[in-house]
Each structure stands twice: as C-alpha cells, then as structure tokens.
Design a protein around this motif. Structure first.
Motif, PDB file in Angstrom:
ATOM      1  N   SER A 144       9.890   4.418  11.192  1.00 10.23           N
ATOM      2  CA  SER A 144       8.762   3.498  10.968  1.00 10.23           C
ATOM      3  C   SER A 144       8.851   2.814   9.604  1.00 10.23           C
ATOM      4  O   SER A 144       8.379   1.694   9.426  1.00 10.23           O
ATOM      5  N   ARG A 177      -3.108   5.345  -1.557  1.00  8.46           N
ATOM      6  CA  ARG A 177      -3.643   4.156  -0.878  1.00  8.46           C
ATOM      7  C   ARG A 177      -4.746   4.560   0.105  1.00  8.46           C
ATOM      8  O   ARG A 177      -4.802   5.700   0.580  1.00  8.46           O
ATOM      9  N   ARG A 209       9.805  -2.062   5.611  1.00 10.46           N
ATOM     10  CA  ARG A 209      10.891  -2.640   4.814  1.00 10.46           C
ATOM     11  C   ARG A 209      11.200  -4.062   5.289  1.00 10.46           C
ATOM     12  O   ARG A 209      11.434  -4.966   4.483  1.00 10.46           O
ATOM     13  N   ARG A 263      -0.567  -2.678   8.160  1.00 11.04           N
ATOM     14  CA  ARG A 263      -0.531  -1.336   8.760  1.00 11.04           C
ATOM     15  C   ARG A 263      -1.054  -1.368  10.191  1.00 11.04           C
ATOM     16  O   ARG A 263      -0.488  -0.767  11.091  1.00 11.04           O
ATOM     17  N   ARG A 300       4.957   8.153   7.113  1.00  7.30           N
ATOM     18  CA  ARG A 300       3.993   8.759   6.195  1.00  7.30           C
ATOM     19  C   ARG A 300       2.710   9.158   6.920  1.00  7.30           C
ATOM     20  O   ARG A 300       2.021  10.082   6.529  1.00  7.30           O
ATOM     21  N   ASP A 301       2.381   8.399   7.981  1.00  5.16           N
ATOM     22  CA  ASP A 301       1.084   8.546   8.654  1.00  5.16           C
ATOM     23  C   ASP A 301       1.263   8.790  10.148  1.00  5.16           C
ATOM     24  O   ASP A 301       0.374   8.498  10.934  1.00  5.16           O
TER      25      ASP A 301
HETATM   26  O1   DC Z   1      10.615   6.122   4.723  1.00  3.65           O
HETATM   27  P1   DC Z   1      11.012   4.934   3.838  1.00  3.65           P
HETATM   28  O2   DC Z   1      11.381   5.315   2.432  1.00  3.65           O
HETATM   29  O3   DC Z   1      12.033   4.041   4.475  1.00  3.65           O
HETATM   30  O4   DC Z   1       9.673   4.067   3.716  1.00  3.65           O
HETATM   31  C1   DC Z   1       9.648   2.887   2.983  1.00  3.65           C
HETATM   32  C2   DC Z   1       8.237   2.616   2.498  1.00  3.65           C
HETATM   33  O5   DC Z   1       7.394   2.325   3.606  1.00  3.65           O
HETATM   34  C3   DC Z   1       7.590   3.748   1.732  1.00  3.65           C
HETATM   35  O6   DC Z   1       7.460   3.416   0.364  1.00  3.65           O
HETATM   36  C4   DC Z   1       6.251   3.953   2.363  1.00  3.65           C
HETATM   37  C5   DC Z   1       6.179   3.005   3.517  1.00  3.65           C
HETATM   38  N1   DC Z   1       5.888   3.639   4.809  1.00  3.65           N
HETATM   39  C6   DC Z   1       4.575   3.731   5.166  1.00  3.65           C
HETATM   40  O7   DC Z   1       3.704   3.349   4.400  1.00  3.65           O
HETATM   41  N2   DC Z   1       4.248   4.260   6.378  1.00  3.65           N
HETATM   42  C7   DC Z   1       5.188   4.699   7.211  1.00  3.65           C
HETATM   43  N3   DC Z   1       4.828   5.193   8.397  1.00  3.65           N
HETATM   44  C8   DC Z   1       6.546   4.640   6.835  1.00  3.65           C
HETATM   45  C9   DC Z   1       6.868   4.109   5.611  1.00  3.65           C
END
Ligand code: DC
Length: 225
Positions: A34, A186, A39, A108, A129-130
C-alpha cells in the motif's frame, strides 16, 4: 480452504515488504504494497510541480491517477497511468516529500477505497500503516512489525546502496525518525497497533525467521476458520 486477509503494519523499513511478499508467495496469495500507492501520488505531485502541501490539488491528482500493482518474480511492479514507476517511487526525494501526501485525508480516503477493492475477495497480504486499523479492521490475521531505528536505518541504507544510491547512515536514521513521527502523529490513518495485532520485533530476526513466524500464525488461522 478459506483464503484469508493478512494485514501487516509497522514503521518505515521494519522489514514489512520483504516479509509480506514472501509470505504471500508461499501461500499463493497476492501481495499488495500500500505504501507504493502513496509513493506514486507523491511522484505525480513532484512531476506536475504541485506542492505536496497543496491538499486540494494533490487530492485531484490522486483521484485521476490510474494505479495498478502487479507481482513479478520477487518484485512488485507499480504502473501509474500505464508507466512502470516501480524504481522511480523508491528514492530519497520521494521519502522526503511523502509525509504530507500520506497525511492528506482526501488522498487516504481514495487509497483506502482502492485497497479495500483489491483485497475484498481474500487471499491477500497487504502491508502499510493502517491496514489492520482502517483498511481491513476485520482482517483474519494482523501483524505489527517493529525494529529499532538503528537496525531499520542499516537495512534501508543497504537497500538504497544496492540501487546505487549513496547516503550516510545518519541521514537515513534522521529520515526514518522523521517519518515515524509524521506517521504516528497524523490525524487520519496514523501508524497504530490494533489491539488484536500480534507484535513482531524483527530487530534480531532474520527474514526467514520473520516469514516462518507469520506463516505459522497464518496456517493456524486458515485451519481454524
Ligand atoms: O511502507 P513505505 O515506506 O513504502 O511507505 C511510504 C510512506 O507511505 C510512509 O512514509 C507512510 C505512508 N503510508 C501510509 O501512510 N499508509 C500506508 N498504508 C502505507 C504507507
């Protein structure tokens, strides 16, 4: 046998993607990265000269973006409007500009909807993350991966070096600490361990150990559900 949903969350460079991809491969499931989606939105904003702080404009870009994720051998290929941007989204410049994009509630909402559509049929491993808190609060198995900042910086530096990007460890550490802070604080979709997630500290684990641990938990879920 039921094809379950596995959610893997955790901070930047905690080993999620390598582990999640291999868990998916061994189970015959689809892996969805995700983070690659946030990105890609960041890359598009930089290309279009749209400030990552301009919420409305970035939402507009995100809405119009055609994103497709495909697994190819041990890699995830991400297509943005038909263009393979898999490498272009993994640069220090993207790392440094992504936080305001990931904190944008409109972005989001769009990404969460896409992720839910990709995973609703099950048989997926999604990392982010979520995922266990917002995208799939009813996921069959939730893992929260952590590792020390130092260890994560070492891993990230190695990954960048393999791509020919030279960067010093301190800078990587600072970037990781900064992104952790942004992700945790956040308001929308913060980095948060769901109560029913299994915490996995990977600081002293090999990738193979991480994979086996998650596969064991997954097999249990598959057999009992
Ligand atoms: O997992 P990653 O490092 O490729 O994620 C890149 C950025 O995207 C990270 O700084 C937080 C965000 N991200 C997010 O907010 N929610 C997600 N589900 C995945 C990544």
């Amino acid at each position: 046998m039921r094809r379950i949903i596995i959610a893997i969350d955790g901070p930047a460079a905690s080993g999620k993607s390598t582990t999640a991809r291999e868990v998916a491969r061994r189970l015959g499931y689809t892996y969805i990265d995700s983070g690659a989606m946030y990105r890609a939105v960041t890359l598009e904003a930089l290309r279009e000269n749209v400030s990552v702080h301009n919420r409305d404009k970035v939402i507009e870009l995100a809405r119009e973006l055609d994103l497709k994720l495909r697994s190819h051998e041990s890699k995830t290929i991400i297509y943005m409007n038909g263009e393979d941007v898999s490498e272009k989204i993994r640069t220090p410049e993207i790392d440094q500009n992504i936080s305001p994009v990931a904190a944008n509630p409109g972005v989001r909402a769009i990404m969460v909807k896409k992720q839910q559509a990709m995973g609703e049929a099950g048989g997926i491993v999604m990392d982010g993350r979520d995922i266990g808190t917002v995208v799939f609060p009813h996921a069959d198995l939730k893992i929260f991966m952590i590792a020390s900042v130092k260890e994560r910086a070492i891993r990230r530096k190695k990954e960048l070096e393999q791509k020919g990007v030279k960067i010093d460890l301190e800078e990587v550490e600072k970037d990781i600490e900064y992104r952790d802070k942004q992700d945790i604080n956040r308001n929308h979709g913060p980095l948060l361990k769901s109560d029913d997630a299994v915490e996995l500290d990977t600081t002293r684990l090999t990738v193979e150990e991480q994979i086996r641990k998650i596969l064991e938990l997954a097999q249990n879920k598959i057999e009992t559900s």
